[in-house]
Design a protein around this motif. Sequence first.
Motif: not given
Lengths: 162, 121
Positions: A9-11, A14-15, A54, A57, A84, A106, B63
Amino acid sequence: MKRIVLIADDSTIDRAILKSILQNDYAVQEAAGGEEALSLFERFKADLAAIILDIHMPDIDGFEVIKKITVDPKWRQLPIIVASAEGDVKQQEEALRLGAVGFVSKPYNRPILLHTLANAISLHEMAALANSIKRDDLTGLYNREGFIEAATPLIEMAPPFN
Amino acid sequence: MDEALETLKRLGCDVDGTLDRLVGDEDLYLSLLGSFFGGGPLEIVSADLASNDLPAASASSHSLKGVTLNLGLGPLADSAVRLNDLLKQGHLEEAKLLLADMEGSFASFYQEIKPYLETKS
């Protein structure tokens, strides 16, 4: 020893949340994007129990990651669960079509996420065990029981011989 | 700590749900909130909207939606969901108006919880 789960996950936030849910039960490998996910997959694939991915990304999206992993039949059965934000029905459909085994939304619900993951891993491991019982350890070919099980439906489909 | 969590609840946050995700780790909750607000949560979406880049704005708002939902940020998450919906439907101008409102509400929210985040760091 804990099973290894790869999360991508790029967040960062969230990771961190996903890791906090998983880390009591699993050894977590973290990727901050699709490219890193593929790199970690290559490194750990022999020991990976599952991947949580996710979709959104920025470098390589989750769909591409699924395609690149499942292109090799050897890894097609590895459980991939897509994460997601809620309401992304079309993306859920696409991920499942590409070979993901499940979907978590999420905001994460901890029990649902843990059960979804445990069930996916359990099914995968049972299938792998059943497959190994049907094959010869040394050659990888079907043993007698495995051959009969695989051949019977083919024989039944064949036209009668006159 | 209790005061921080009470303030978050008063602001409409799903504190219990978020703490369940974080296995009860209150320090981690405040630390993640600090990271979120310290990182300029709306800046990327704002820049994408300013350049009229709809796909990028849709992705960055997505996001934002995911993070605000995961952090249980109640009304802020609701507006992030609305923003993402507008952008998915291609309503760029309406999204810009909503973002302007969100900048105010995010700033007010941050002012309320900032003392607790600074105490932690």
